[in-house]
Design a protein around this motif. Structure first.
Motif, mmCIF file in Angstrom:
data_model
loop_
_atom_site.group_PDB
_atom_site.id
_atom_site.type_symbol
_atom_site.label_atom_id
_atom_site.label_comp_id
_atom_site.label_asym_id
_atom_site.label_seq_id
_atom_site.Cartn_x
_atom_site.Cartn_y
_atom_site.Cartn_z
ATOM 1 N N GLU A 46 0.837 -1.200 0.000
ATOM 2 C CA GLU A 46 0.000 0.000 0.000
ATOM 3 C C GLU A 46 0.875 1.255 0.000
ATOM 4 O OE1 GLU A 46 -3.380 2.241 2.763
ATOM 5 O OE2 GLU A 46 -2.333 0.483 3.560
ATOM 6 N N PHE A 47 1.913 1.254 0.835
ATOM 7 C CA PHE A 47 2.812 2.404 0.896
ATOM 8 C C PHE A 47 3.436 2.671 -0.470
ATOM 9 C CE2 PHE A 47 7.064 4.126 1.041
ATOM 10 C CZ PHE A 47 6.874 5.293 1.747
ATOM 11 N N PHE A 48 3.963 1.625 -1.104
ATOM 12 C CA PHE A 48 4.665 1.834 -2.365
ATOM 13 C C PHE A 48 3.709 2.222 -3.486
ATOM 14 C CE2 PHE A 48 7.656 0.769 -5.859
ATOM 15 C CZ PHE A 48 8.648 1.627 -5.461
ATOM 16 N N SER A 49 2.507 1.705 -3.441
ATOM 17 C CA SER A 49 1.492 2.098 -4.426
ATOM 18 C C SER A 49 1.180 3.592 -4.300
ATOM 19 C CB SER A 49 0.225 1.269 -4.215
ATOM 20 O OG SER A 49 -0.789 1.697 -5.085
ATOM 21 N N LEU A 50 1.016 4.070 -3.067
ATOM 22 C CA LEU A 50 0.763 5.495 -2.847
ATOM 23 C C LEU A 50 1.984 6.336 -3.200
ATOM 24 C CD1 LEU A 50 -1.255 5.276 0.483
ATOM 25 C CD2 LEU A 50 -2.128 6.002 -1.767
ATOM 26 N N GLU A 123 -4.511 10.833 0.578
ATOM 27 C CA GLU A 123 -3.636 9.695 0.273
ATOM 28 C C GLU A 123 -2.234 9.894 0.828
ATOM 29 O OE1 GLU A 123 -5.910 8.128 -3.755
ATOM 30 O OE2 GLU A 123 -4.044 9.237 -3.979
ATOM 31 N N GLU A 124 -1.729 11.114 0.796
ATOM 32 C CA GLU A 124 -0.408 11.375 1.374
ATOM 33 C C GLU A 124 -0.444 11.206 2.893
ATOM 34 O OE1 GLU A 124 2.999 12.465 -0.360
ATOM 35 O OE2 GLU A 124 1.729 10.788 -0.949
ATOM 36 N N ALA A 129 0.875 7.807 7.517
ATOM 37 C CA ALA A 129 0.285 7.151 8.693
ATOM 38 C C ALA A 129 0.747 5.704 8.813
ATOM 39 C CB ALA A 129 -1.241 7.218 8.618
ATOM 40 N N ILE A 130 1.062 5.060 7.695
ATOM 41 C CA ILE A 130 1.471 3.653 7.746
ATOM 42 C C ILE A 130 2.986 3.489 7.853
ATOM 43 C CG2 ILE A 130 -0.619 2.785 6.642
ATOM 44 C CD1 ILE A 130 0.859 2.643 3.993
ATOM 45 N N LEU A 131 3.703 4.585 8.007
ATOM 46 C CA LEU A 131 5.160 4.526 8.207
ATOM 47 C C LEU A 131 5.477 4.295 9.678
ATOM 48 C CD1 LEU A 131 6.887 7.377 6.177
ATOM 49 C CD2 LEU A 131 7.150 4.927 5.895
ATOM 50 N N ASP A 132 6.430 3.424 9.938
ATOM 51 C CA ASP A 132 6.988 3.281 11.284
ATOM 52 C C ASP A 132 8.181 4.200 11.457
ATOM 53 O OD1 ASP A 132 5.345 1.510 12.625
ATOM 54 O OD2 ASP A 132 6.439 -0.267 11.962
ATOM 55 N N ALA A 133 8.955 4.387 10.390
ATOM 56 C CA ALA A 133 10.148 5.237 10.461
ATOM 57 C C ALA A 133 10.547 5.667 9.058
ATOM 58 C CB ALA A 133 11.304 4.478 11.111
#
Length: 147
Positions: A46-50, A123-124, A129-133
Motif C-alpha cells: 500500500e505504501f509503495f502504491s501510494l 492519500e499522502e 500514517a502507515i510509516l513506522d520510520a
C-alpha cells in the motif's frame, strides 16, 4: 539584543555554508541522498502504491526540470532483524549539493500534477500514517583505489 540575534543568524548561515562546501567541494558535482522507509507490517505494498501514485510524479517532474538527475528505488530481498529493517530505499541524485539544500516550493507542482488536492492530501496522509520510520542519508562515493 537585536544585534546579537543578527550575529547568531549570520554565524549559523556561515557554518551551514561551510558544511555545504565540506560535503561537496565541487559545485557541479552531483549530490546523492538515500531515503529509507520502514512501513508498518502488512502495509508495504500500500505504501509503495501510494508513493508511486503521489510522490514519484513529483520527483520525475524535478528530473525533467533538471533539479534531479536520477531517482531509483530498491527493497531488500530478505528480511532482517526488526531494529535494522527497512522496506524501501529511494535514492535521489541531485544536480548538486546546492540544489539539494536550497528551499524548493513543491506546492505549484503538486497543484499542477494533482488537481484533486483533497484526494492527494488524504492519500499522502495515509502514506505517512502507515510509516513506522523514515530517515535520510546523504552519501558519498569512496575511492577504493586511493591510498
Amino acid at each position: 539584543m537585536h544585534e546579537s540575534i543578527k550575529i547568531v543568524a549570520l554565524a549559523v548561515a556561515l557554518l551551514s555554508g561551510l558544511s555545504l562546501l565540506a560535503q561537496n567541494k565541487e559545485p557541479d558535482q552531483s549530490f546523492v541522498v538515500e531515503y529509507y522507509y520502514k512501513v508498518k507490517w502488512g502495509h508495504a505494498d500500500e505504501f509503495f502504491s501510494l508513493f508511486k501514485k503521489n510522490h514519484l510524479p513529483l520527483l520525475l517532474k524535478e528530473v525533467e526540470m533538471g533539479r534531479l538527475l536520477q531517482v531509483t528505488a530498491t527493497k531488500p530481498r530478505y528480511h532482517t532483524t526488526e531494529d535494522g529493517r527497512w522496506d524501501y530505499r529511494v535514492t535521489i541524485i541531485f544536480k548538486n549539493a546546492t540544489v539539494a539544500n536550497e528551499p524548493f516550493d513543491e506546492d505549484a507542482l503538486k497543484k499542477q500534477l494533482f488537481p484533486d488536492q483533497e484526494t492527494y492530501a488524504r492519500e499522502e496522509q495515509q502514506r505517512f500514517a502507515i510509516l513506522d520510520a523514515h530517515w535520510d542519508v546523504p552519501i558519498k562515493s569512496v575511492d577504493l583505489d586511493a591510498k
